[in-house]
Design a protein around this motif. Structure first.
Motif, PDB file in Angstrom:
ATOM      1  N   TYR A  80      30.680  33.203  42.239  1.00  0.00           N
ATOM      2  CA  TYR A  80      31.923  33.430  42.777  1.00  0.00           C
ATOM      3  C   TYR A  80      32.421  34.694  42.558  1.00  0.00           C
ATOM      4  O   TYR A  80      32.309  35.427  41.408  1.00  0.00           O
ATOM      5  CB  TYR A  80      33.041  32.153  42.459  1.00  0.00           C
ATOM      6  CG  TYR A  80      32.652  30.910  42.839  1.00  0.00           C
ATOM      7  CD1 TYR A  80      32.033  29.989  42.024  1.00  0.00           C
ATOM      8  CD2 TYR A  80      32.696  30.626  44.250  1.00  0.00           C
ATOM      9  CE1 TYR A  80      31.713  28.733  42.296  1.00  0.00           C
ATOM     10  CE2 TYR A  80      32.274  29.218  44.696  1.00  0.00           C
ATOM     11  CZ  TYR A  80      31.676  28.291  43.692  1.00  0.00           C
ATOM     12  OH  TYR A  80      31.458  26.985  44.228  1.00  0.00           O
ATOM     13  N   LEU A  81      33.466  35.274  43.208  1.00  0.00           N
ATOM     14  CA  LEU A  81      34.048  36.361  42.971  1.00  0.00           C
ATOM     15  C   LEU A  81      35.402  36.308  43.332  1.00  0.00           C
ATOM     16  O   LEU A  81      35.782  36.329  44.564  1.00  0.00           O
ATOM     17  CB  LEU A  81      33.460  37.659  43.694  1.00  0.00           C
ATOM     18  CG  LEU A  81      34.229  39.118  43.053  1.00  0.00           C
ATOM     19  CD1 LEU A  81      33.737  39.341  41.820  1.00  0.00           C
ATOM     20  CD2 LEU A  81      33.986  40.180  44.049  1.00  0.00           C
ATOM     21  N   GLN A  82      36.410  36.117  42.483  1.00  0.00           N
ATOM     22  CA  GLN A  82      37.605  35.903  42.737  1.00  0.00           C
ATOM     23  C   GLN A  82      38.501  37.271  42.656  1.00  0.00           C
ATOM     24  O   GLN A  82      38.465  37.971  41.922  1.00  0.00           O
ATOM     25  CB  GLN A  82      38.485  34.887  41.807  1.00  0.00           C
ATOM     26  CG  GLN A  82      40.126  34.824  41.840  1.00  0.00           C
ATOM     27  CD  GLN A  82      40.451  34.121  43.329  1.00  0.00           C
ATOM     28  OE1 GLN A  82      39.730  32.941  43.449  1.00  0.00           O
ATOM     29  NE2 GLN A  82      41.437  34.442  44.026  1.00  0.00           N
ATOM     30  N   MET A  83      39.150  37.494  43.816  1.00  0.00           N
ATOM     31  CA  MET A  83      39.627  39.060  43.899  1.00  0.00           C
ATOM     32  C   MET A  83      41.269  38.641  44.335  1.00  0.00           C
ATOM     33  O   MET A  83      41.753  38.192  45.280  1.00  0.00           O
ATOM     34  CB  MET A  83      39.040  39.766  45.214  1.00  0.00           C
ATOM     35  CG  MET A  83      37.358  39.826  44.970  1.00  0.00           C
ATOM     36  SD  MET A  83      36.839  41.002  46.330  1.00  0.00           S
ATOM     37  CE  MET A  83      37.209  40.249  47.783  1.00  0.00           C
ATOM     38  N   ASN A  84      41.840  39.533  43.450  1.00  0.00           N
ATOM     39  CA  ASN A  84      43.422  39.434  43.570  1.00  0.00           C
ATOM     40  C   ASN A  84      43.855  40.799  43.551  1.00  0.00           C
ATOM     41  O   ASN A  84      43.507  41.790  43.436  1.00  0.00           O
ATOM     42  CB  ASN A  84      43.898  38.730  41.840  1.00  0.00           C
ATOM     43  CG  ASN A  84      43.271  37.292  41.859  1.00  0.00           C
ATOM     44  OD1 ASN A  84      43.165  36.665  42.855  1.00  0.00           O
ATOM     45  ND2 ASN A  84      43.120  37.037  40.632  1.00  0.00           N
ATOM     46  N   SER A  85      45.072  40.913  43.994  1.00  0.00           N
ATOM     47  CA  SER A  85      45.838  42.219  44.191  1.00  0.00           C
ATOM     48  C   SER A  85      45.224  43.186  44.979  1.00  0.00           C
ATOM     49  O   SER A  85      44.919  44.197  44.753  1.00  0.00           O
ATOM     50  CB  SER A  85      46.421  42.713  42.773  1.00  0.00           C
ATOM     51  OG  SER A  85      46.990  41.735  42.084  1.00  0.00           O
ATOM     52  N   LEU A  86      44.525  42.526  46.110  1.00  0.00           N
ATOM     53  CA  LEU A  86      43.421  43.388  46.953  1.00  0.00           C
ATOM     54  C   LEU A  86      44.506  44.670  47.409  1.00  0.00           C
ATOM     55  O   LEU A  86      45.632  44.630  47.832  1.00  0.00           O
ATOM     56  CB  LEU A  86      43.030  42.619  47.918  1.00  0.00           C
ATOM     57  CG  LEU A  86      42.126  41.721  47.495  1.00  0.00           C
ATOM     58  CD1 LEU A  86      41.760  40.689  48.599  1.00  0.00           C
ATOM     59  CD2 LEU A  86      40.782  42.466  47.474  1.00  0.00           C
ATOM     60  N   LYS A  87      43.542  45.807  47.734  1.00  0.00           N
ATOM     61  CA  LYS A  87      44.272  47.068  48.115  1.00  0.00           C
ATOM     62  C   LYS A  87      43.296  47.455  49.431  1.00  0.00           C
ATOM     63  O   LYS A  87      42.099  47.146  49.471  1.00  0.00           O
ATOM     64  CB  LYS A  87      44.046  47.938  47.068  1.00  0.00           C
ATOM     65  CG  LYS A  87      44.649  47.818  45.613  1.00  0.00           C
ATOM     66  CD  LYS A  87      44.249  48.949  44.805  1.00  0.00           C
ATOM     67  CE  LYS A  87      44.904  48.514  43.493  1.00  0.00           C
ATOM     68  NZ  LYS A  87      44.416  49.491  42.063  1.00  0.00           N
TER      69      LYS A  87
END
Length: 125
Positions: A80-87
């Motif tokens: 998995y790759l949890q990605m937050n605060s995406l730009k």
């Protein structure tokens, strides 16, 4: 031989989150070194994150450190790759990679032998 299939990409607004998945064939996938890379149009493939199979140590690229988390469900054979605060600059095709041999680098594409087809992530401003 291992086959990798990514999913979870999509369109998200800046500041949002996504979780990418990479499902693998093969019973010993958890022992592989595994990673995520991304490639934006016209740019080279960029390292995002990796996890070492032997002990679970994680590695992150400078551009995403603090905003993404790589993890693994060894029962489900899934990365998995949890990605937050995406730009908006995170917009790219995200690819899963793996290897079952020793290599000192986690950051280069040549260090991996198996690749998925990728999943598109688009971040709107």
């Amino acid at each position: 031989q291992v086959q990798l299939v990514e999913s979870g990409g999509g369109l998200v607004q800046a500041g949002g989150s996504l979780r990418l998945s990479c499902a693998a064939s093969g019973r010993t996938f958890s022992m592989y070194d595994r990673g995520w890379f991304r490639q934006a149009p016209g740019k080279e493939r960029e390292f995002v994150a990796a996890i070492r199979g032997s002990d679970g140590r994680t590695y992150y690229g400078d551009s995403v450190r603090g905003r993404v988390i790589i993890s693994s469900d060894n029962v489900k054979n899934t990365l998995y790759l949890q990605m937050n605060s995406l730009k908006p600059e995170d917009t790219a095709v995200y690819l899963c990679a793996a290897r079952n041999r020793f290599a000192t680098s986690f950051y280069t594409t040549s260090a991996y032998d198996y690749w998925g087809q990728g999943t598109q992530v688009a971040v709107s401003s």
